[in-house]
Write a protein that holds these residues in place. Sequence first.
Motif, mmCIF file in Angstrom:
data_model
loop_
_atom_site.group_PDB
_atom_site.id
_atom_site.type_symbol
_atom_site.label_atom_id
_atom_site.label_comp_id
_atom_site.label_asym_id
_atom_site.label_seq_id
_atom_site.Cartn_x
_atom_site.Cartn_y
_atom_site.Cartn_z
ATOM 1 N N VAL A 1 38.753 45.947 37.550
ATOM 2 C CA VAL A 1 39.310 46.512 36.324
ATOM 3 C C VAL A 1 39.910 45.410 35.444
ATOM 4 O O VAL A 1 39.815 45.450 34.210
ATOM 5 N N TYR A 2 40.475 44.386 36.065
ATOM 6 C CA TYR A 2 41.074 43.283 35.302
ATOM 7 C C TYR A 2 40.009 42.322 34.778
ATOM 8 O O TYR A 2 40.122 41.810 33.663
ATOM 9 N N PRO B 1 45.429 46.801 32.321
ATOM 10 C CA PRO B 1 45.217 47.964 33.191
ATOM 11 C C PRO B 1 46.388 48.175 34.146
ATOM 12 O O PRO B 1 46.967 47.213 34.664
ATOM 13 N N ASP C 1 36.921 43.146 34.012
ATOM 14 C CA ASP C 1 36.260 43.837 32.897
ATOM 15 C C ASP C 1 37.108 43.776 31.637
ATOM 16 O O ASP C 1 36.595 43.543 30.530
ATOM 17 N N HIS C 2 38.407 43.990 31.788
ATOM 18 C CA HIS C 2 39.294 43.993 30.632
ATOM 19 C C HIS C 2 39.387 42.609 30.010
ATOM 20 O O HIS C 2 39.431 42.468 28.781
#
Length: 479
Positions: free
Chosen positions: A225-226, A174, A228-229
């Motif tokens: 975001v990290y 991301p 989740d990724h």
Amino acid sequence: MSENHPHVLIFPYPAQGHMLPLLDFTHQLVSNGVAITILVTPKNLPILDPLLSRNPSIKTLVLPFPSHPSIPAGVENVKDLPANGFRSMMYNLGKLRDPILEWFRNHPSPPSAIISDMFWGLLTKSPPSSVFAGTYSPPPARWSYLLFIHFGVKCPKGKTPNDENEYFHFPNIPNSPKFPFWQLSPIYQSHVEGDPSSEFIRECYLANIASDGIDFNTFMELENVYLDHLMKDLGHNRVWSVGPVLPPGEDDVSGQSNRGGSSSVLASELLAWLDKCEDHSVVYICFGSQAVLTNKQMEELAIALDKSGVKFILSAKRATKGHASNDYGVIPSWFEEKVAGRGLVVRDWSPQVLILKHQAIGAFLTHCGWNSTLESLIAGVPMLTWPMGADQFANANLLVDEHEVAIRACEGAQTVPNSDELSKLLMEAVQGNKVEERRLRASEIRKVAINGIKEGGNSFKELAAFVKHLREEATKIQV
């Protein structure tokens, strides 16, 4: 071990920036009814004293430090390693696998789980397969993603050999971060295919990916975001963001004073001096437990502090055994007398948590190590960034560009700052409008972080979910 009291073997890595946060996490586990055994080598045993005094139920497994030709006798901690000794240290610690396995075989009631530092990934393969083998990552999720996935799996190579300024782009992460080669982890920079130490380190990161779960000292709102990724890439949700993991007794002046070593100034004296300063008027300067400024860097910093006229606390490490010359850690002879009254110099360890929480602190000039970053965020203090290695460049980008709680000051372990430019930044750090915007943003993140570790908060729930998972795993072994 019963369902309500799983037994966990903890593997810290002998670097202060890794060991202390894992020991803080260990305290959290003990507080939640988890029985603990900590693996440690003899000379690092004193670092456990504060934790053991608070939690006498914790057991220790003391194993001799394996010998290695490139590591001087008696060196068991990263701060005393010779230059370029990191790979040898990691490879050397891998020799503990057989003694650990033997300990498991002979233990009358072996642990139901192990949690190893991310640098010891391969040691998770030592115990029986029925044992939960997890990873604890002191660095943030964003950086760990780079190491686990991109180094462990892909190990990208540059197009131009020996070009330190060639950019490495990571479009699958991301926000698509990119870094020049010289800002990548030393693990990237020093990797040599076929070299036993290099391949061992890469295998450790592959083992982290294959582990039964990963705990991060971070929180959802900071790195969601990290996280989740990473879960998407790993193919499971056994990723827990349990931070910021705070040291036990964080308001205990005597306890925080000797948390990481001795200091030239008593914590009570530092706090008494800060009490006399106006709110947000003091710049705190510290570069972590390992970084030592070169004499040229120290001189320019001293000149900048003198020119700026700001009040400050400077935590200045002395050169260690790992610094072969006299070019490190020397404070100019004129400095302390000239700034007497408006500045304090602390040599070696400083009670950073206590200092940052004081209302007089207006900004923090930091190397952007993750522990320092979290301690600054939990105190609501904006930062001036001077990253020097490892995850610090990525952390600085996260702080400056994504969360806007910091301003760039300098970059690089050997970069010598311009004293005029740094002096201006230091002045603006306690009175400029730009820093006020950062302070407001830092205050907002502070509230989120504190609420997260309170009962009902996201990090509180993540820790509870992890402990529940440990209990379930322990129950499987008992059945």
